[in-house]
Scaffold this motif. Structure first.
Motif, PDB file in Angstrom:
ATOM      1  N   VAL A 237      30.987  25.901 -14.250  1.00 42.56           N
ATOM      2  CA  VAL A 237      30.872  24.843 -13.697  1.00 42.56           C
ATOM      3  C   VAL A 237      29.258  24.539 -13.754  1.00 42.56           C
ATOM      4  O   VAL A 237      28.805  25.008 -13.620  1.00 42.56           O
ATOM      5  N   ASN A 238      29.907  22.861 -14.483  1.00 45.59           N
ATOM      6  CA  ASN A 238      28.230  22.077 -14.323  1.00 45.59           C
ATOM      7  C   ASN A 238      28.387  20.731 -13.344  1.00 45.59           C
ATOM      8  O   ASN A 238      29.016  20.115 -13.823  1.00 45.59           O
ATOM      9  N   ALA A 239      27.702  20.929 -11.987  1.00 46.66           N
ATOM     10  CA  ALA A 239      27.741  19.661 -11.668  1.00 46.66           C
ATOM     11  C   ALA A 239      25.944  19.518 -11.583  1.00 46.66           C
ATOM     12  O   ALA A 239      25.501  18.961 -10.571  1.00 46.66           O
ATOM     13  N   SER A 240      25.369  19.908 -12.735  1.00 54.65           N
ATOM     14  CA  SER A 240      23.698  19.241 -12.713  1.00 54.65           C
ATOM     15  C   SER A 240      23.087  18.223 -12.855  1.00 54.65           C
ATOM     16  O   SER A 240      24.181  18.170 -14.074  1.00 54.65           O
ATOM     17  N   ALA A 241      21.617  17.867 -12.709  1.00 53.85           N
ATOM     18  CA  ALA A 241      21.537  16.648 -13.044  1.00 53.85           C
ATOM     19  C   ALA A 241      19.819  17.009 -12.735  1.00 53.85           C
ATOM     20  O   ALA A 241      19.469  17.059 -12.093  1.00 53.85           O
ATOM     21  N   ARG A 242      19.794  16.051 -13.556  1.00 53.36           N
ATOM     22  CA  ARG A 242      17.840  15.764 -13.650  1.00 53.36           C
ATOM     23  C   ARG A 242      17.798  13.992 -13.386  1.00 53.36           C
ATOM     24  O   ARG A 242      18.167  13.264 -14.817  1.00 53.36           O
ATOM     25  N   LEU A 243      17.059  13.610 -12.397  1.00 48.50           N
ATOM     26  CA  LEU A 243      16.445  12.261 -13.122  1.00 48.50           C
ATOM     27  C   LEU A 243      15.407  11.670 -13.046  1.00 48.50           C
ATOM     28  O   LEU A 243      14.790  10.667 -14.120  1.00 48.50           O
ATOM     29  N   ASP A 244      14.279  13.024 -13.326  1.00 47.38           N
ATOM     30  CA  ASP A 244      12.672  13.344 -14.098  1.00 47.38           C
ATOM     31  C   ASP A 244      13.051  13.438 -15.832  1.00 47.38           C
ATOM     32  O   ASP A 244      12.307  13.654 -16.311  1.00 47.38           O
ATOM     33  N   VAL A 245      14.378  13.293 -16.189  1.00 43.76           N
ATOM     34  CA  VAL A 245      15.019  13.483 -17.787  1.00 43.76           C
ATOM     35  C   VAL A 245      15.555  12.249 -17.864  1.00 43.76           C
ATOM     36  O   VAL A 245      16.884  12.151 -17.734  1.00 43.76           O
ATOM     37  N   PRO A 246      15.150  11.958 -19.177  1.00 44.03           N
ATOM     38  CA  PRO A 246      16.267  11.052 -19.892  1.00 44.03           C
ATOM     39  C   PRO A 246      17.855  10.785 -20.016  1.00 44.03           C
ATOM     40  O   PRO A 246      17.680  12.696 -20.325  1.00 44.03           O
ATOM     41  N   SER A 247      18.445  10.541 -19.679  1.00 39.55           N
ATOM     42  CA  SER A 247      20.091  10.988 -18.809  1.00 39.55           C
ATOM     43  C   SER A 247      20.936  11.878 -19.958  1.00 39.55           C
ATOM     44  O   SER A 247      20.684  12.991 -20.240  1.00 39.55           O
ATOM     45  N   GLU A 248      20.753  10.480 -21.695  1.00 38.24           N
ATOM     46  CA  GLU A 248      21.159  11.566 -22.219  1.00 38.24           C
ATOM     47  C   GLU A 248      20.459  12.650 -22.970  1.00 38.24           C
ATOM     48  O   GLU A 248      21.604  13.793 -23.588  1.00 38.24           O
ATOM     49  N   GLU A 249      19.647  12.844 -22.889  1.00 44.22           N
ATOM     50  CA  GLU A 249      18.964  13.990 -22.898  1.00 44.22           C
ATOM     51  C   GLU A 249      18.651  15.311 -22.958  1.00 44.22           C
ATOM     52  O   GLU A 249      19.311  16.305 -23.199  1.00 44.22           O
ATOM     53  N   TYR A 250      19.289  15.195 -21.207  1.00 44.77           N
ATOM     54  CA  TYR A 250      19.300  15.616 -20.181  1.00 44.77           C
ATOM     55  C   TYR A 250      20.716  16.553 -20.723  1.00 44.77           C
ATOM     56  O   TYR A 250      21.552  17.629 -20.844  1.00 44.77           O
ATOM     57  N   PHE A 251      22.465  15.584 -20.909  1.00 44.72           N
ATOM     58  CA  PHE A 251      23.974  15.888 -20.412  1.00 44.72           C
ATOM     59  C   PHE A 251      23.757  16.442 -21.436  1.00 44.72           C
ATOM     60  O   PHE A 251      24.731  17.451 -21.963  1.00 44.72           O
ATOM     61  N   THR A 252      23.212  15.875 -23.308  1.00 42.00           N
ATOM     62  CA  THR A 252      23.987  16.611 -24.479  1.00 42.00           C
ATOM     63  C   THR A 252      22.148  17.927 -24.503  1.00 42.00           C
ATOM     64  O   THR A 252      23.778  18.870 -24.638  1.00 42.00           O
ATOM     65  N   ALA A 253      21.401  17.934 -23.760  1.00 41.97           N
ATOM     66  CA  ALA A 253      21.475  19.266 -23.615  1.00 41.97           C
ATOM     67  C   ALA A 253      21.332  20.148 -23.260  1.00 41.97           C
ATOM     68  O   ALA A 253      22.397  21.644 -23.580  1.00 41.97           O
ATOM     69  N   ALA A 254      22.554  19.732 -22.546  1.00 42.12           N
ATOM     70  CA  ALA A 254      23.208  20.817 -21.124  1.00 42.12           C
ATOM     71  C   ALA A 254      24.307  21.399 -21.695  1.00 42.12           C
ATOM     72  O   ALA A 254      24.740  22.350 -21.889  1.00 42.12           O
ATOM     73  N   ALA A 255      24.744  20.557 -22.520  1.00 44.24           N
ATOM     74  CA  ALA A 255      26.308  20.550 -23.063  1.00 44.24           C
ATOM     75  C   ALA A 255      26.224  21.909 -24.120  1.00 44.24           C
ATOM     76  O   ALA A 255      27.290  22.184 -24.537  1.00 44.24           O
ATOM     77  N   ARG A 256      25.321  21.229 -25.114  1.00 44.35           N
ATOM     78  CA  ARG A 256      24.958  21.948 -26.364  1.00 44.35           C
ATOM     79  C   ARG A 256      24.431  23.875 -25.709  1.00 44.35           C
ATOM     80  O   ARG A 256      24.551  24.547 -26.302  1.00 44.35           O
ATOM     81  N   ALA A 257      23.048  24.060 -24.798  1.00 51.07           N
ATOM     82  CA  ALA A 257      23.243  24.718 -24.340  1.00 51.07           C
ATOM     83  C   ALA A 257      24.572  25.594 -24.044  1.00 51.07           C
ATOM     84  O   ALA A 257      24.684  26.956 -23.708  1.00 51.07           O
ATOM     85  N   LEU A 258      25.030  25.127 -22.799  1.00 48.00           N
ATOM     86  CA  LEU A 258      26.928  25.645 -21.980  1.00 48.00           C
ATOM     87  C   LEU A 258      27.376  26.200 -24.166  1.00 48.00           C
ATOM     88  O   LEU A 258      28.377  26.528 -23.901  1.00 48.00           O
ATOM     89  N   ALA A 259      27.707  25.245 -24.647  1.00 43.27           N
ATOM     90  CA  ALA A 259      28.785  25.710 -25.676  1.00 43.27           C
ATOM     91  C   ALA A 259      28.048  26.789 -26.383  1.00 43.27           C
ATOM     92  O   ALA A 259      29.094  27.815 -26.554  1.00 43.27           O
TER      93      ALA A 259
END
Length: 208
Positions: A65-87
């Motif tokens: 489960v991923n419920a993480s977020a970062r407000l100090d990193v651009p949103s699109e950059e963070y969430f796509t990086a997380a999705a790519r790493a998880l995949a």
């Protein structure tokens, strides 16, 4: 459980423990979460945007489960990086089921129109919402080997809402009625989709 230190993350860890699961609770700094650990919980440091770290942490688990977020990193950059790493990482670890936490502003109010598409929607929130849209698209296009699901709470995700143990669902659209859910009820929805997967590769809206 990535993002285990947040309100949704900690509620999800608690629900998993209540059901008898063993949990790896991944946070950026374990020292900040002394109350998160339990007999069935290992609190560890990790980075959800690092595929090698994801693979190592997920090994031996049935779901992530991923419920993480970062407000100090651009949103699109963070969430796509997380999705790519998880995949990538979950594939290496042999973990098939992935749940990610979405945001209500990406849900449709009518076909083809999302909450965030309203001209009066605040621009700063639109930018953050776009990160989740990009995450969803990346999972849909690049995560063929995963049985993933984006679970989306309503706009009012509340620590003050009473926990009922129940919830309603809709695929991709805002749920009619009061848009509110307690963290504990969202955790129930997440664990239900781990224990008895019923939805796959869609946005699943949940609400009380």
């Amino acid at each position: 459980m990535f993002g285990a230190g947040g309100r949704v993350g900690s509620a999800t860890v608690a629900e998993a423990v209540r059901r008898g699961h063993t949990v790896t609770a991944v946070v950026r700094d374990p020292a900040k979460y002394p109350d998160l650990g339990a007999d069935q919980v290992a609190v560890v440091r990790g980075d959800v945007t690092d595929a090698a770290a994801v693979a190592a942490l997920a090994a031996g688990h049935d779901a992530a489960v991923n419920a993480s977020a970062r407000l100090d990193v651009p949103s699109e950059e963070y969430f796509t990086a997380a999705a790519r790493a998880l995949a990538t990482g979950l594939g290496k670890a042999g973990v098939r089921r992935l749940l990610v936490l979405g945001i209500a502003s990406t849900l449709q109010t009518v076909p083809g129109v999302r909450i965030m598409d309203d001209p009066d929607f605040p621009e700063e929130y639109r930018v953050f919402s776009q990160g989740h849209v990009a995450e969803f698209e990346l999972l849909r296009e690049q995560a063929d080997g995963l049985d993933w699901l984006m679970v989306v709470p309503p706009l009012d995700l509340s620590s003050e809402a009473p926990a009922t143990g129940t919830y309603r669902t809709a695929v991709g659209t805002v749920i009619e009625g009061e848009g509110r859910i307690a963290h504990a009820d969202l955790a129930v929805a997440l664990l239900d989709e781990i224990d008895r997967p019923a939805h796959h590769k869609v946005q699943l809206a949940v609400s009380s």
